[in-house]
Structures are given as structure tokens and as C-alpha cells.
Design a protein around this motif. Structure first.
Motif, mmCIF file in Angstrom:
data_model
loop_
_atom_site.group_PDB
_atom_site.id
_atom_site.type_symbol
_atom_site.label_atom_id
_atom_site.label_comp_id
_atom_site.label_asym_id
_atom_site.label_seq_id
_atom_site.Cartn_x
_atom_site.Cartn_y
_atom_site.Cartn_z
ATOM 1 N N LEU A 25 3.540 22.525 -24.529
ATOM 2 C CA LEU A 25 2.877 22.251 -23.252
ATOM 3 C C LEU A 25 2.439 20.793 -23.204
ATOM 4 O O LEU A 25 2.594 20.105 -22.196
ATOM 5 N N ASP A 26 1.921 20.349 -24.319
ATOM 6 C CA ASP A 26 1.435 18.978 -24.427
ATOM 7 C C ASP A 26 2.574 17.986 -24.202
ATOM 8 O O ASP A 26 2.448 17.041 -23.422
ATOM 9 N N GLU A 60 3.885 17.893 -20.699
ATOM 10 C CA GLU A 60 2.963 17.212 -19.801
ATOM 11 C C GLU A 60 2.986 15.710 -19.995
ATOM 12 O O GLU A 60 2.899 14.947 -19.036
ATOM 13 N N LEU A 77 3.260 26.662 -28.981
ATOM 14 C CA LEU A 77 3.188 26.714 -27.519
ATOM 15 C C LEU A 77 2.351 25.561 -26.983
ATOM 16 O O LEU A 77 2.732 24.870 -26.041
ATOM 17 N N LEU A 78 1.208 25.345 -27.603
ATOM 18 C CA LEU A 78 0.326 24.258 -27.164
ATOM 19 C C LEU A 78 1.011 22.900 -27.316
ATOM 20 O O LEU A 78 0.904 22.041 -26.439
ATOM 21 N N GLU A 79 1.727 22.732 -28.423
ATOM 22 C CA GLU A 79 2.448 21.475 -28.642
ATOM 23 C C GLU A 79 3.477 21.246 -27.542
ATOM 24 O O GLU A 79 3.581 20.157 -26.977
ATOM 25 N N TYR A 135 -15.333 41.999 -35.888
ATOM 26 C CA TYR A 135 -14.875 40.868 -35.070
ATOM 27 C C TYR A 135 -14.484 39.688 -35.951
ATOM 28 O O TYR A 135 -13.442 39.073 -35.777
ATOM 29 N N PHE A 143 1.391 30.278 -31.199
ATOM 30 C CA PHE A 143 0.368 29.746 -30.284
ATOM 31 C C PHE A 143 0.266 28.234 -30.404
ATOM 32 O O PHE A 143 0.176 27.518 -29.422
ATOM 33 N N LEU A 144 0.272 27.794 -31.654
ATOM 34 C CA LEU A 144 0.155 26.359 -31.892
ATOM 35 C C LEU A 144 1.402 25.644 -31.363
ATOM 36 O O LEU A 144 1.309 24.607 -30.720
ATOM 37 N N SER A 204 -13.593 39.734 -39.004
ATOM 38 C CA SER A 204 -12.393 39.984 -39.808
ATOM 39 C C SER A 204 -11.139 39.618 -39.014
ATOM 40 O O SER A 204 -10.158 39.152 -39.577
ATOM 41 N N VAL A 205 -11.182 39.844 -37.687
ATOM 42 C CA VAL A 205 -10.041 39.451 -36.856
ATOM 43 C C VAL A 205 -10.019 37.932 -36.651
ATOM 44 O O VAL A 205 -8.967 37.303 -36.713
ATOM 45 N N GLU A 206 -11.196 37.367 -36.449
ATOM 46 C CA GLU A 206 -11.292 35.910 -36.254
ATOM 47 C C GLU A 206 -10.719 35.144 -37.444
ATOM 48 O O GLU A 206 -10.174 34.060 -37.295
ATOM 49 N N GLU A 250 -8.331 35.996 -39.372
ATOM 50 C CA GLU A 250 -6.883 36.075 -39.554
ATOM 51 C C GLU A 250 -6.275 34.751 -39.099
ATOM 52 O O GLU A 250 -6.760 34.142 -38.163
ATOM 53 N N ILE A 257 -4.227 32.094 -37.174
ATOM 54 C CA ILE A 257 -3.730 32.073 -35.795
ATOM 55 C C ILE A 257 -2.202 32.083 -35.834
ATOM 56 O O ILE A 257 -1.589 31.281 -36.533
ATOM 57 N N PRO A 258 -1.586 33.037 -35.100
ATOM 58 C CA PRO A 258 -0.123 33.109 -35.106
ATOM 59 C C PRO A 258 0.488 31.756 -34.759
ATOM 60 O O PRO A 258 0.052 31.090 -33.822
#
Lengths: 190, 96
Positions: free
Chosen positions: B81-82, B85, B77-79, B62, B74-75, B64-66, B68, B70-71
Motif C-alpha cells: 500500500l505504501d 501510494e 500488505l502495508l508495504e 487476550y 499484513f506487513l 496470549s493472542v496479542e 502471537e 503478526i501474520p
């Protein structure tokens, strides 16, 4: 009564905590789907869902558990849509076995990954949530929408299942090999 | 323990030479019956023994995946969305 018209401070906390939970959320997705590209789709859908439903989240409660619940539901609704289609993990295994010599450390995880993929979904999610994601039995029960006792028995069945599988796969002279094991296991489940 | 040794030695009239041996036997017997570590280690959430090895391997996998990265999308995408909004909130603020 305070209204949930999230202020900007609340929103930035929400975002910050969501960012902090992403690595674990992604690891959970990979453990569930056994496949990074499906997992990343799941995480992306979860981010979008969580964002659109953030007014439903009660600040101060467990955001991580809330996100895991959303991801889990997404996973099962995708599975249902896909019907009984065999997961893509078999193709991925072949691909990863080919990469293995480049990263020797990964070989050790490969056995475990194959074993984990052979567990029934309910056992797999339970053992991952409690054994790796850091949730208590109670929190895991909330995420899975079942009783605490159910989680406990799934975790213990998953553990003994894994012990059996990994002992057998230690001597791979007989039985299905790495890339065929998940497929063989699937066909027995179906 | 002493009481039991005495009792037994009295009853069976064990020669004094055998007493240390007898004490040893009783001690081992007692250790087996004690609900000590041997009996309870399995009841904890973090099991010891073979299933402890399973827990460790699960955590290692687990993590080892954590670990890695973060693609990036994703970041991004969050920006997005922010930002979206923040714009919506501005409009909202104007009308309210």
C-alpha cells in the motif's frame, strides 16, 4: 484551517501507529469471531479500509479506537451478509481440542474462550474492549456507537454471565461439553 | 466510641467486667457500617473478588493472542500500500 493533504511525515506516523495497533486489533478480532482465520480476514479488510479512508482520520485523535471501529463494523456487516449461519468456531474448537495436549497452557484458555463465545455479541465486545483492549468506557462507547451507560451495563452483564458460565464449566460432569457448548448456546440464541 | 460506651454502660449499668466485651461488639458493629473497602471495592472499574478473576482471565486470554506473531502478509500488505501510494504521490507531485 489546515488541509488534510497528509504529508509524508503524517503518513509514516499513520503507518507506524497502525502497525503498533495490529496485535491488539487482531486479538479483538479473534475475541469477536472466535476464529483465527475469520479474524485475519477481518484485520486485512480493516487495514485496506483504514488505508483508503486515512484522509478521513484526524491526526492527533485516537487511531486505535478508529481502527477498532472499522473492524467492528466490518465484523457486523459480514455477519449480516452471512445471515444466520452458525459461526465456524465449532469446527475450530474440535481442531484445537485435538491440538491441546501439545500445548497444555492452552487448555486453560479453552474454557474461557468457550465461555466468551457464548456471550451475546454486544456483551462480548463491550467486556473485551473495556476489560482487555484497554479502552475507557467512553472510548468503548464510541467504538460501539452507543451510550456510555449502555457499555457499562453490557460490561457488567457480561462479567456476571462469564462468572456463571465458568463456574459451571469447572465441573463438566454434566451439561454440554467443550465442543458442543457453543453450538448449544447458539441454538438457544437463534 | 467512648461516648457511646459510656452512655450504654451508664444506662444499662453493665458490670465493669463486661466492658471489654462490649467494646469489642461495638467495634465490630462500627466496622460493618463503615463505608470502607468492604463496601466500595465493587464500584471500581477493576473489580476485586470473583469478577477480578474473570478480568484476569480475560486479559490473559487476550494477551496470549496479542503475543502471537503478526501474520507476515499484513506487513507485506502495508508495504505494498505504501509503495503504491508513493508512486501515486510522485505522479501527483509532477502535475501539481
Amino acid at each position: 484551517v489546515t488541509k488534510h493533504h497528509a504529508g509524508s511525515e503524517e503518513k509514516s506516523t499513520f503507518k507506524r501507529e497502525m502497525l503498533a495497533a495490529l496485535p491488539s486489533l487482531r486479538a479483538f478480532a479473534v475475541s469477536l469471531s472466535g476464529n483465527r482465520s475469520n479474524a485475519d480476514d477481518l484485520v486485512q479488510d480493516t487495514i485496506l479500509k483504514a488505508w483508503s479512508k486515512q484522509d478521513q482520520f484526524e491526526p492527533g485523535t485516537n487511531l486505535k479506537a478508529w481502527l477498532f471501529t472499522i473492524l467492528r463494523n466490518e465484523f457486523y456487516s459480514k455477519m449480516r451478509k452471512k445471515g444466520r449461519e452458525v459461526q465456524d468456531s465449532d469446527g475450530l474448537f474440535t481442531q484445537q481440542m485435538a491440538q491441546a495436549p501439545a500445548q497444555l497452557g492452552a487448555l486453560d484458555f479453552e474454557d474461557f474462550k468457550v465461555a466468551l463465545a457464548q456471550l451475546p455479541e454486544d456483551q462480548r465486545e463491550a467486556v473485551v474492549l473495556v476489560g482487555a483492549s484497554g479502552f475507557s468506557y467512553e472510548e468503548a462507547a464510541e467504538v460501539c456507537g452507543c451510550a456510555v451507560g449502555t457499555v457499562k451495563s453490557r460490561v457488567s452483564r457480561a462479567r456476571s454471565h462469564l462468572m456463571e458460565l465458568l463456574e459451571v464449566s469447572g465441573s463438566s460432569d454434566y451439561g454440554p461439553d467443550h465442543s458442543s457448548a457453543p453450538i448449544v448456546a447458539k441454538s438457544f440464541h437463534n | 466510641l467512648k461516648y457511646r460506651i459510656n452512655k450504654r454502660t451508664d444506662e444499662k449499668k453493665v458490670p465493669i467486667i463486661l466492658e471489654p466485651f462490649l467494646t469489642l461488639c461495638i467495634t465490630i458493629g462500627d466496622a460493618r457500617n463503615e463505608p470502607g473497602d468492604l463496601m466500595t471495592y465493587n464500584k471500581k472499574n477493576n473489580d476485586a473478588g470473583p469478577s477480578d478473576a474473570i478480568s484476569t482471565r480475560l486479559k490473559d486470554y487476550y494477551q496470549s493472542v496479542e503475543q502471537e506473531p503478526i501474520p507476515g502478509h499484513f506487513l507485506g500488505l502495508l508495504e505494498k500500500l505504501d509503495e503504491a501510494e508513493a508512486k501515486a504521490a510522485k505522479k501527483d507531485g509532477d502535475t501539481e
